[in-house]
Design a protein around this motif. Structure first.
Motif, mmCIF file in Angstrom:
data_model
loop_
_atom_site.group_PDB
_atom_site.id
_atom_site.type_symbol
_atom_site.label_atom_id
_atom_site.label_comp_id
_atom_site.label_asym_id
_atom_site.label_seq_id
_atom_site.Cartn_x
_atom_site.Cartn_y
_atom_site.Cartn_z
ATOM 1 N N THR A 27 -1.322 1.115 -24.882
ATOM 2 C CA THR A 27 0.075 1.314 -24.454
ATOM 3 C C THR A 27 1.063 0.512 -25.272
ATOM 4 O OG1 THR A 27 -0.032 -0.464 -22.813
ATOM 5 C CG2 THR A 27 -0.653 1.757 -22.083
ATOM 6 N N HIS B 291 4.496 0.658 -14.435
ATOM 7 C CA HIS B 291 4.175 1.932 -13.791
ATOM 8 C C HIS B 291 3.002 1.761 -12.815
ATOM 9 C CE1 HIS B 291 4.373 6.180 -13.205
ATOM 10 N NE2 HIS B 291 3.190 6.434 -13.753
ATOM 11 N N ASP C 123 3.715 10.339 -14.379
ATOM 12 C CA ASP C 123 5.092 9.858 -14.224
ATOM 13 C C ASP C 123 5.754 10.506 -13.016
ATOM 14 O OD1 ASP C 123 4.899 8.242 -16.479
ATOM 15 O OD2 ASP C 123 5.570 9.843 -17.826
ATOM 16 N N ILE D 43 -5.216 8.531 -15.285
ATOM 17 C CA ILE D 43 -3.844 8.189 -15.665
ATOM 18 C C ILE D 43 -2.888 8.539 -14.532
ATOM 19 C CG2 ILE D 43 -1.975 8.612 -17.299
ATOM 20 C CD1 ILE D 43 -4.109 9.332 -19.367
ATOM 21 N N GLU E 245 -1.733 3.117 -18.363
ATOM 22 C CA GLU E 245 -0.292 3.155 -18.141
ATOM 23 C C GLU E 245 0.273 1.745 -18.293
ATOM 24 O OE1 GLU E 245 -2.200 4.768 -15.241
ATOM 25 O OE2 GLU E 245 -2.949 2.722 -15.284
#
Length: 285
Positions: free
Chosen positions: A178, A152, A113, A110, A148
């Motif tokens: 998602t 992103h 962020d 992943i 994601e």
């Protein structure tokens, strides 16, 4: 839609040779093969064996759409583990090119962020090295969509200077995990898509992607997709993927590559895959 239709050989849950024969029988144009461990791992194949497999696959009238190079676990999040994983990934790409395909699909973990986090830095460094290696061979490591959002993932890819890192677009993963819109996702990632998985699913409740993809375990993922309470993988055309709009989006961006069927659940994968091939053929011009 004029895209070729592929099948992941391992979805038949038999050996590679029998899986190839089944792919031929259901009417596929090509195959994707798991190449991390087992009989198709790079270290298990001599130069002569590679030539023999390439010849055998061609004799069936099939071609290889891609190899699966997904190493599982946390992908490339652990900087200490990455040198070994990078080396393994390079050997899988060498094998892919030798067998006549330019694509290796993988999960990288992943993407955080926080672009300033150590994990982000480790992933970026590993992917940049693999991207350079692939680009030097006119090939691609294709990150599978799912953990994601498309936006992103695009931002992460935009930060890699060479173009050897690309996308294996799986619309069902977006639907199931998602909640991202696959049609919009195609347009967002249009510059990176080199391979796709044809899979369908439904979302039962909102879920944190970290709970699904935090440490990738394919048996666990298959169990969750079969009878978990968050999402279900279902046969093509029976889930949340809007196939007419999705395939039109791929056509709109000029994608001419494979639609490779992946079936990770069900008691009769051969029947499901055969049905999926026929479903996709209904969209052919």
């Amino acid at each position: 839609m004029n895209n070729k239709i592929g099948v992941i050989v391992d979805s038949f849950r038999v050996g590679v040779r029998e899986g190839l024969q089944k792919a031929k029988a259901v009417g596929a144009d090509g195959v994707q093969i798991y190449a991390v461990s087992g009989e198709f791992a790079p270290e298990a194949l001599s130069t002569e064996a590679r030539r023999e497999w390439k010849s055998y696959i061609a004799s069936l009238g099939l071609e290889i759409s891609a190899l699966v190079g997904d190493l599982g676990g946390h992908g490339f999040q652990d900087a200490n583990a990455n040198p070994v994983k990078i080396e393994k990934s390079k050997r899988i790409l060498d094998l892919a090119v030798e067998l006549g395909t330019q694509v290796v699909t993988t999960h990288i973990g992943i993407v955080p962020d926080d672009e300033n986090s150590p994990i982000y830095a480790a992933m970026h460094k590993a992917c940049a090295e693999l991207s350079d290696y692939a680009a030097g061979m006119n090939a691609y490591f294709a990150i599978e969509t799912g953990p994601e959002t498309a936006q992103h993932l695009k931002k992460f890819l935009d930060g890699i200077s060479s173009k050897g890192m690309a996308v294996n677009f799986d619309p069902a993963n977006m639907v199931m995990v998602t909640g991202d819109d696959p049609v919009q996702g195609v347009h967002t990632l249009r510059d990176y898509i080199v391979h796709t998985h044809a899979k369908d699913g439904i979302r039962l409740r909102e879920v944190d992607p970290r709970d699904i993809y935090g440490a990738i375990d394919h048996e666990k993922l298959a169990d969750m997709a079969a009878d978990g309470d968050a999402f279900r993988e279902v046969p093509l055309g029976e889930g949340g993927v809007d196939w007419p709009r999705y395939l039109q989006a791929l056509k709109d961006i000029g994608y001419g590559g494979y639609l490779t069927i992946e079936r990770e659940v069900g008691t009769n994968p051969e029947a499901d895959i055969s049905k999926a091939v026929q479903f996709l053929k209904t969209f052919r011009a």
